[in-house]
Enzyme design. Structure first.
Site, PDB file in Angstrom:
ATOM      1  N   ARG A 237      -2.473  -1.718  -3.445  1.00 11.96           N
ATOM      2  CA  ARG A 237      -1.971  -2.678  -2.469  1.00 11.96           C
ATOM      3  C   ARG A 237      -2.645  -4.020  -2.739  1.00 11.96           C
ATOM      4  O   ARG A 237      -3.816  -4.078  -3.094  1.00 11.96           O
ATOM      5  CB  ARG A 237      -2.276  -2.225  -1.043  1.00 11.96           C
ATOM      6  CG  ARG A 237      -1.356  -1.115  -0.539  1.00 11.96           C
ATOM      7  CD  ARG A 237       0.088  -1.603  -0.344  1.00 11.96           C
ATOM      8  NE  ARG A 237       0.969  -0.597   0.198  1.00 11.96           N
ATOM      9  CZ  ARG A 237       1.763   0.207  -0.522  1.00 11.96           C
ATOM     10  NH1 ARG A 237       1.761   0.134  -1.840  1.00 11.96           N
ATOM     11  NH2 ARG A 237       2.555   1.069   0.071  1.00 11.96           N
ATOM     12  N   GLU A 266       4.015 -10.266  -0.044  1.00 11.83           N
ATOM     13  CA  GLU A 266       5.202  -9.853  -0.807  1.00 11.83           C
ATOM     14  C   GLU A 266       6.441 -10.200  -0.005  1.00 11.83           C
ATOM     15  O   GLU A 266       6.445  -9.965   1.211  1.00 11.83           O
ATOM     16  CB  GLU A 266       5.156  -8.355  -1.098  1.00 11.83           C
ATOM     17  CG  GLU A 266       4.001  -8.007  -2.029  1.00 11.83           C
ATOM     18  CD  GLU A 266       3.916  -6.514  -2.372  1.00 11.83           C
ATOM     19  OE1 GLU A 266       4.872  -5.765  -2.090  1.00 11.83           O
ATOM     20  OE2 GLU A 266       2.887  -6.108  -2.925  1.00 11.83           O
ATOM     21  N   HIS A 285       6.605  -5.267  -7.223  1.00 12.37           N
ATOM     22  CA  HIS A 285       6.331  -3.980  -6.573  1.00 12.37           C
ATOM     23  C   HIS A 285       7.377  -2.937  -7.007  1.00 12.37           C
ATOM     24  O   HIS A 285       8.098  -2.373  -6.181  1.00 12.37           O
ATOM     25  CB  HIS A 285       6.335  -4.141  -5.036  1.00 12.37           C
ATOM     26  CG  HIS A 285       5.561  -3.051  -4.335  1.00 12.37           C
ATOM     27  ND1 HIS A 285       4.866  -3.250  -3.181  1.00 12.37           N
ATOM     28  CD2 HIS A 285       5.398  -1.743  -4.634  1.00 12.37           C
ATOM     29  CE1 HIS A 285       4.302  -2.121  -2.791  1.00 12.37           C
ATOM     30  NE2 HIS A 285       4.612  -1.193  -3.660  1.00 12.37           N
TER      31      HIS A 285
END
Ligand code: DGY
Length: 324
Positions: A237, A266, A285
């Site tokens: 993360r 994000e 991601h």
């Protein structure tokens, strides 16, 4: 009468159909306050919640007094306020195992593309810069037989160790909450404290989930410990890393390069300095983002919700202790 649920992520048709066999489904575009307002009755009556990415905290839970289970299409559940769920005895389900191998593949892709500068040199070819035999300004660094340090030896860490050990002959170091017998016997992985791992590794792979304990675990001080030739990979993360400190480390040559799948914010802002650095491979991601695995995760999340609302919490449940 079938229990009502809120679905906040589009599902493949067959999985959406499977849900309607068990539940009355209200599909919403997101969990933003305007949406909750617009579908107030559906939220007020929902016993289940299924989707991913959006934040689920006490404010939303206050609008869902009948909620008994939430099911996220992800292994990570940092978008959920688990204490708030526990306080209301709401089950939280997630999708470990199904994405392990795919995320490990992504990590190896980041290792290889950062070390061999795959993205950068492919762009140069597209720009027409390959006009003669290449010289050192196109070279990368070796991956095989270099030392790989893995921070977080869960399922994904183990799958990375397997690839690195058998595929690339890499010595493996690891840091985790406890020693991992399987990693040590199958891949000759060596347990290290975090600073020793950072000091000795050629590649540092971070696969930790986010929590208050892991917030900015990798900061300026930690980058300073790494080799100046080190390549740093984050597929856990974003906020486990102090992103500004990482940018400084990349700019100042404290580390050689980075391969990043996750970011503090994000989507990553187009203004992020990370995007100006040639020694950064930044991907959006994509850890688990293959057609097969995203389908598998969605299918798992659907079954998880069916299980949870029928009192079955033997697998994939984050907080089985709150089960009735
Ligand atoms: C997860 O499931 O938490 C992953 O980050 C998705 O790629």
């Amino acid at each position: 009468m079938k229990p009502s649920i809120i679905l906040y992520k589009a599902l493949p048709e067959d999985l959406a159909h499977r849900l309607t066999e068990h539940f009355t489904v209200t599909q919403v575009p997101n969990l933003q306050p305007e949406t909750v307002e617009q579908y107030a009755d559906a939220f007020a009556n929902a016993e289940g919640l299924l989707g991913s990415t959006e934040q689920v905290g006490s404010e939303l839970l206050a609008k869902m007094p009948k909620l008994r289970a939430a099911s996220t299409i992800s292994v990570g559940y940092d978008a959920f306020d688990v204490d708030a769920l526990n306080a209301k005895k709401i089950l939280l389900m997630h999708t470990p195992t199904v994405l392990t191998e795919t995320v490990a593949d992504t990590i190896m892709a980041l290792v290889l593309s950062s070390a061999r500068r795959v993205v950068e040199v492919a762009e140069r070819v597209k720009k027409g810069e390959w006009t003669k035999g290449i010289g050192p300004d196109w070279f990368g660094v070796d991956v095989h037989h270099k030392t790989l340090g893995i921070i977080g030896m869960g399922r994904i860490g183990l799958a990375v160790a397997q690839r690195a050990h058998f595929g690339f002959g890499m010595p493996i170091l690891y840091n985790a909450r406890r020693q991992h017998e399987e990693a040590e016997t199958r891949f000759q992985a060596r347990y290290c404290d975090l600073d020793s791992l950072l000091k000795e590794s050629d590649f540092v792979v971070l696969v930790l989930p986010y929590s208050e304990q892991t917030h900015h675990l990798i900061n300026a001080e930690k980058f300073a410990i790494m080799k100046s030739s080190a390549i740093f990979i984050n597929a856990g993360r974003g906020a486990v890393v102090d992103e500004n400190a990482m940018i400084d480390a990349l700019k100042n040559g404290e580390i050689h390069a980075a391969g990043l799948d996750v970011f503090e914010q994000e989507p990553l802002s187009v203004d992020s300095p990370l995007l100006t650095l040639p020694n950064v491979v930044a991907v959006p991601h994509i850890g688990s983002a293959t057609h097969e695995t995203r389908y598998g995760m969605a299918a798992c999340a659907v079954e998880n919700l069916i299980d949870a609302l029928n009192g079955r919490v033997e697998k994939n449940c984050v907080n089985p202790q709150v089960a009735p």
